[in-house]
Design a protein around this motif. Sequence first.
Motif, PDB file in Angstrom:
ATOM      1  N   UNK A 171      60.507  33.914  30.876  1.00 40.34           N
ATOM      2  CA  UNK A 171      59.179  34.543  30.838  1.00 40.34           C
ATOM      3  C   UNK A 171      58.329  33.788  31.838  1.00 40.34           C
ATOM      4  N   UNK A 172      57.450  34.509  32.542  1.00 39.82           N
ATOM      5  CA  UNK A 172      56.777  33.867  33.669  1.00 39.82           C
ATOM      6  C   UNK A 172      55.441  34.544  33.973  1.00 39.82           C
ATOM      7  N   UNK A 173      54.442  33.731  34.237  1.00 38.63           N
ATOM      8  CA  UNK A 173      53.150  34.257  34.685  1.00 38.63           C
ATOM      9  C   UNK A 173      52.837  33.814  36.112  1.00 38.63           C
ATOM     10  N   UNK A 174      53.471  32.722  36.564  1.00 40.05           N
ATOM     11  CA  UNK A 174      53.160  32.197  37.898  1.00 40.05           C
ATOM     12  C   UNK A 174      53.539  33.174  39.008  1.00 40.05           C
ATOM     13  N   UNK A 208      48.036  37.532  41.512  1.00 32.96           N
ATOM     14  CA  UNK A 208      47.800  38.445  42.634  1.00 32.96           C
ATOM     15  C   UNK A 208      48.411  37.910  43.925  1.00 32.96           C
ATOM     16  N   UNK A 209      48.252  36.630  44.159  1.00 33.83           N
ATOM     17  CA  UNK A 209      48.760  36.030  45.394  1.00 33.83           C
ATOM     18  C   UNK A 209      50.285  36.094  45.448  1.00 33.83           C
ATOM     19  N   UNK A 230      41.216  46.802  42.933  1.00 31.31           N
ATOM     20  CA  UNK A 230      41.543  47.436  41.660  1.00 31.31           C
ATOM     21  C   UNK A 230      41.135  46.581  40.465  1.00 31.31           C
ATOM     22  N   UNK A 231      40.643  45.393  40.702  1.00 27.95           N
ATOM     23  CA  UNK A 231      40.193  44.462  39.662  1.00 27.95           C
ATOM     24  C   UNK A 231      41.356  43.895  38.847  1.00 27.95           C
ATOM     25  N   UNK A 232      42.529  43.760  39.466  1.00 29.62           N
ATOM     26  CA  UNK A 232      43.656  43.147  38.750  1.00 29.62           C
ATOM     27  C   UNK A 232      43.353  41.671  38.516  1.00 29.62           C
ATOM     28  N   UNK A 233      43.598  41.212  37.308  1.00 26.74           N
ATOM     29  CA  UNK A 233      43.292  39.829  36.941  1.00 26.74           C
ATOM     30  C   UNK A 233      44.543  38.955  37.026  1.00 26.74           C
ATOM     31  N   UNK A 234      45.572  39.334  36.294  1.00 26.67           N
ATOM     32  CA  UNK A 234      46.796  38.538  36.265  1.00 26.67           C
ATOM     33  C   UNK A 234      47.906  39.370  35.650  1.00 26.67           C
ATOM     34  N   UNK A 235      49.065  38.746  35.430  1.00 22.84           N
ATOM     35  CA  UNK A 235      50.188  39.474  34.867  1.00 22.84           C
ATOM     36  C   UNK A 235      51.179  38.535  34.216  1.00 22.84           C
ATOM     37  N   UNK A 289      55.615  44.059  51.645  1.00 25.05           N
ATOM     38  CA  UNK A 289      55.826  44.205  53.076  1.00 25.05           C
ATOM     39  C   UNK A 289      54.582  43.883  53.874  1.00 25.05           C
ATOM     40  N   UNK A 290      53.411  44.187  53.311  1.00 23.60           N
ATOM     41  CA  UNK A 290      52.125  43.890  53.936  1.00 23.60           C
ATOM     42  C   UNK A 290      51.283  43.111  52.929  1.00 23.60           C
ATOM     43  N   UNK A 291      51.482  41.796  52.846  1.00 20.17           N
ATOM     44  CA  UNK A 291      50.808  40.982  51.820  1.00 20.17           C
ATOM     45  C   UNK A 291      49.289  41.099  51.846  1.00 20.17           C
ATOM     46  N   UNK A 292      48.706  41.108  53.029  1.00 24.60           N
ATOM     47  CA  UNK A 292      47.253  41.168  53.135  1.00 24.60           C
ATOM     48  C   UNK A 292      46.693  42.463  52.571  1.00 24.60           C
ATOM     49  N   UNK A 293      47.339  43.569  52.912  1.00 30.33           N
ATOM     50  CA  UNK A 293      46.872  44.862  52.415  1.00 30.33           C
ATOM     51  C   UNK A 293      46.959  44.936  50.906  1.00 30.33           C
ATOM     52  N   UNK A 294      48.102  44.476  50.345  1.00 30.32           N
ATOM     53  CA  UNK A 294      48.273  44.557  48.898  1.00 30.32           C
ATOM     54  C   UNK A 294      47.296  43.638  48.178  1.00 30.32           C
TER      55      UNK A 294
END
Length: 201
Positions: free
Chosen positions: A34-37, A41-42, A61-66, A49-54
């Motif tokens: 199980x992993x959150x790191x 978002x980073x 989109x206001x994504x906080x974490x996962x 494929x396009x890290x900057x765009x994503x």
Amino acid sequence: MTITTRPPTRAVLPPLEALVLQDADVSGFRRLFSDSERSTNESVAARAGDPGRLLRSLEEWSRIDGYAVRYVPDQRQATNSTPLVIDSSASRFERGSGALQALNDETSFPDTQHASRLFPRNIADNTESVYEQFEEAGVKFALYRVDFRVGNILGSVGAVWRRPHGGPLEVLALAERQSERIRRALQRAGSPYGSVEGKQR
């Protein structure tokens, strides 16, 4: 499509660990990790494929974490029709509309001719599904994945089988189980998203 709008207040967030499949949901499997790191978002953007765009999109989109978990079969109970791996993940967003934007993002669809969209029954506020075939070392595999939104939470369940085994209904059942866990977690946290919004395609 109708999107429920709410005042832009700080989201009420249940704990990440409560938003994914649990050991009791996958009998005959053991949790591999199980992993959150790797779900920040980073980290998610770095694998694109396009890290900057994503990364810009995730912030928009206001994504906080996962959070993500992976299960593998208990070899004592495994058969040829047992999934080789089951993945379950969840992402928390400030807004339900942001989670919906992430769910509908076309760039998340596999960039391969061997992938196709499926159209399952809806098991949450919104549901999407994909089927993908791939080959490794001459062995053919099938991946079924169901992505879904429950309020301001985006969930996902994927499973891989060695072909010709596997099917979308098994993954859909697990995704429905996870969506119910998310709904209950939102309710316990006192989130307004804990109530059913009305399922949308």
